[in-house]
Design a protein around this motif. Structure first.
Motif, mmCIF file in Angstrom:
data_model
loop_
_atom_site.group_PDB
_atom_site.id
_atom_site.type_symbol
_atom_site.label_atom_id
_atom_site.label_comp_id
_atom_site.label_asym_id
_atom_site.label_seq_id
_atom_site.Cartn_x
_atom_site.Cartn_y
_atom_site.Cartn_z
ATOM 1 N N MET A 1 51.611 14.424 25.344
ATOM 2 C CA MET A 1 52.688 13.872 24.525
ATOM 3 C C MET A 1 52.403 14.084 23.037
ATOM 4 N N GLY A 2 53.392 14.601 22.386
ATOM 5 C CA GLY A 2 53.233 14.845 20.964
ATOM 6 C C GLY A 2 52.274 15.979 20.647
ATOM 7 N N GLU A 3 51.712 16.586 21.696
ATOM 8 C CA GLU A 3 50.782 17.666 21.446
ATOM 9 C C GLU A 3 51.532 18.938 21.106
ATOM 10 N N LYS A 4 50.849 19.746 20.342
ATOM 11 C CA LYS A 4 51.500 20.969 19.916
ATOM 12 C C LYS A 4 51.537 21.973 21.063
ATOM 13 N N LYS A 5 52.706 22.565 21.268
ATOM 14 C CA LYS A 5 52.851 23.521 22.359
ATOM 15 C C LYS A 5 52.531 24.925 21.866
ATOM 16 N N TYR B 1 53.220 25.001 27.321
ATOM 17 C CA TYR B 1 54.226 25.743 26.549
ATOM 18 C C TYR B 1 55.553 24.994 26.438
ATOM 19 N N GLY B 2 55.722 24.006 27.326
ATOM 20 C CA GLY B 2 57.004 23.331 27.386
ATOM 21 C C GLY B 2 58.061 24.201 28.044
ATOM 22 N N MET B 3 57.684 24.858 29.121
ATOM 23 C CA MET B 3 58.610 25.775 29.797
ATOM 24 C C MET B 3 59.610 25.060 30.700
#
Ligand SMILES: O=C(O)CCC(=O)C(=O)O
Ligand SMILES: [Fe+2]
Length: 447
Positions: A1-5, A166-168
Motif C-alpha cells: 500500500m502506498g508503495e511505488k510501483k 506493477y499494479g497490473m
C-alpha cells in the motif's frame, strides 16, 4: 500500500514494441486468425465439455510450506503413465474416458508444435492479421508431452489478488516460472475467453504479465489476449523471466503445452525402481519367509531411498488427490495397487534391515554406516509422513466434497498384523537414538 510501483508497458504505450524486442524477445504472439476456424471451434467445444463433465478441478498445492487452492481449475492431459509435478503436487493425467475431448486438444498441440517461428519480425506482423506470411518451421520439432488446461470464471471468485509490483490488476495466476520442464522447453498457450466481444478495452480482457526475474528496473510487459490467440514462451524466457495471468471479466480457458522433464516422472520409471529395490529381497520358496540378499550399506541405502520415493512421490501424491479421478474409471487404479504391493514388501525390507542393525552381539563391518543410513531414512520418512498427514487434515482439505477429499494412504493402525512396521516411526527412531545400557542401539553404534 502506498508503495511505488514499477512501470509496465502495454500495446498502447510508446516503446512497447521496443521493450518487447529488447527484453522479452522469447515471447511470441500468434493471432487467432492463424489457426483454422474449424480447429478453434473443435477445441473450444472440447474445453466446454471438459468443464461440463467436471474434469477441471482446483489443485490443493503447497506454496512456501502452506496449503492453498489454485484460483484456476485444472486438468492434465498427457501420455499414459506420464506425470507432471508442480508446487509439490504430482498430477496424474487421466486418459480413459476423456478421449473424445482429448482429440481436439491433441490436434491443437500438434498445430502449436509445428508452429515454431524463427523470425522475430513475425511478431510485429503477429499483432495484426494483415501479414499472411506463413510461419517458419523451427530448427527441430518440439514434442510437447503434457498439456495443462486452466479454467477460471472471475464472476465466481470472491477474491483475486492484486498484482503487487506493477499494479497490473487482478491475477488469476500469480508470478511464477513454469516448473518441471526440460531446459529451454517452449511453452505454448492457447487462450479461449468465453463470449469475448472484440473491441474489449485492455482492462476487461485477459492479459499476460511478464517481468524479468530479479529485476526491478526493466519495465514489465503486459500482453492482452483475444479469444483464440496463442502465445509462446521460447528459448530461455521461462527461466529468465516470470509470468502471471491477469484476469479479464469473462470466463476463460487456457490450454498450455510443455515439454516436461519426466526422467523421474513416468510409471515405467518408478516400476523399474521398485524392481531394483526388490531385487535385494529374497523369498524362500518353501517357507515364504523373507531375507535380505545383501547387507551392503550402499545397497540398503538405495533401497530405503526407493522406498521413500515410491511412498512420497507416488502413493501419497496420488491418494492426496483423493478419488477425484475414480469417477472416470481411473487409468491409475491398477498401477497404484501394484506400487502399493511393492512398497509393502519394502516395509518388510526395512524391518529386516532394522532387525539386523538392532541385533545384539553383532560386530560386522559397516554396521555403523548401516545404522546411520537407516536412521536418516527413517527420520526422513517419519517427517514426510507427518507432513502428508497435516496436508490431508488441513482445514482447506476439509472443505472438499468426500469424493475429492485427500486420503492419507497408506495408513494403518498400531497393531495391524499385516504390516511389518508401525506407521508411526517415532518409537523406533527414539529407541535407537537413546542410549540404553546393555543394548546395541544405533546411538551406541554411532558413538
Ligand atoms: O493461462 C495462461 O495463459 C498461463 C497459465 C500458466 O502460466 C500456467 O499454467 O503455468
Ligand atoms: Fe505458467
Amino acid at each position: 500500500m502506498g508503495e511505488k510501483k514499477i512501470p509496465f508497458l502495454g500495446p498502447s504505450d510508446r516503446g512497447f514494441q521496443q521493450l518487447w524486442d529488447s527484453s522479452y524477445s522469447g515471447l511470441v504472439l500468434r493471432k487467432s486468425c492463424s489457426l483454422p476456424a474449424e480447429l478453434h471451434s473443435r477445441v473450444q467445444a472440447a474445453l466446454l465439455t471438459l468443464r461440463k463433465k467436471g474434469c477441471l478441478l482446483k489443485d490443493l498445492v503447497r506454496v512456501r510450506d502452506r496449503d492453498v487452492f489454485t484460483a484456476v481449475s485444472r486438468a492434465l492431459l498427457g501420455e499414459p503413465g506420464h506425470t507432471y509435478r508442480y508446487l509439490d503436487t504430482r498430477l496424474f493425467p487421466e486418459p480413459v474416458g476423456l478421449e473424445a475431448q482429448e482429440k481436439p486438444v491433441a490436434q491443437l498441440k500438434h498445430s502449436l508444435s509445428d508452429y515454431h517461428i524463427q523470425d522475430k519480425e513475425e511478431l510485429a506482423g503477429g499483432l495484426g492479421c494483415s501479414q499472411p506470411s506463413p510461419p517458419q518451421v523451427c530448427t527441430g520439432p518440439v514434442k510437447f508431452n503434457v498439456t495443462l488446461l486452466n479454467y477460471m470464471d472471475p464472476a465466481q471468485m470472491s477474491h483475486l489478488k492484486e498484482e503487487p509490483y506493477y499494479g497490473m490488476g487482478k491475477m488469476a495466476v500469480g508470478w511464477h516460472h513454469d516448473e518441471n520442464l526440460i531446459t529451454h522447453s517452449p511453452v505454448a498457450v492457447y487462450n479461449y475467453s468465453c463470449h469475448d466481444d472484440k473491441g474489449n478495452v485492455e482492462k476487461s480482457c485477459w492479459r499476460i504479465g511478464l517481468k524479468v526475474a530479479w529485476d526491478i528496473h526493466t519495465p514489465g510487459l503486459m500482453l492482452p489476449l483475444e479469444s483464440g490467440d496463442c502465445y509462446y514462451m521460447r528459448d530461455d524466457l521461462n527461466s529468465t523471466h516470470q509470468h502471471c495471468v491477469l484476469a479479464g471479466e469473462t470466463a476463460r480457458f487456457s490450454s498450455t503445452h510443455r515439454v516436461a522433464e519426466c526422467s523421474k516422472g513416468t510409471l515405467t520409471y518408478i516400476q523399474s525402481r521398485c524392481q531394483e529395490a526388490l531385487s535385494n529381497l529374497h523369498t524362500d520358496p518353501e517357507t515364504g519367509s523373507h531375507s535380505l540378499v545383501t547387507l551392503q550399506p550402499t545397497a540398503l541405502q538405495h533401497c530405503e531411498e526407493i522406498h521413500n520415493e515410491v511412498e512420497f512421490e507416488w502413493l501419497r501424491q496420488y491418494w492426496f488427490q483423493g478419488q477425484r479421478y475414480a469417477r472416470f474409471c481411473s487409468w491409475w487404479t491398477r498401477p497404484m495397487e501394484q506400487l502399493e504391493k511393492d512398497w509393502k514388501l519394502m516395509e518388510t525390507m526395512t524391518m529386516l534391515f532394522l532387525a539386523t542393525v538392532e541385533e545384539e552381539g553383532q560386530a560386522e563391518e559397516g554396521r555403523r554406516e548401516m545404522a546411520e543410513t537407516l536412521l536418516s531414512a527413517l527420520t526422513d520418512r517419519h517427517q514426510q509422513r507427518q507432513t502428508w498427514r497435516d496436508r490431508c487434515h488441513s482445514s482447506l482439505a476439509q472443505t472438499l466434497p468426500p469424493e475429492e477429499a485427500p486420503v492419507d494412504r497408506p495408513f494403518w493402525g498400531v497393531d495391524d498384523p499385516g504390516m511389518p512396521l508401525p506407521f508411526d516411526l517415532a518409537d523406533i527412531i527414539s529407541r535407537n537414538v537413546e542410549t540404553k545400557p546393555g543394548r546395541t542401539c544405533l546411538k551406541n553404534v554411532l558413538k
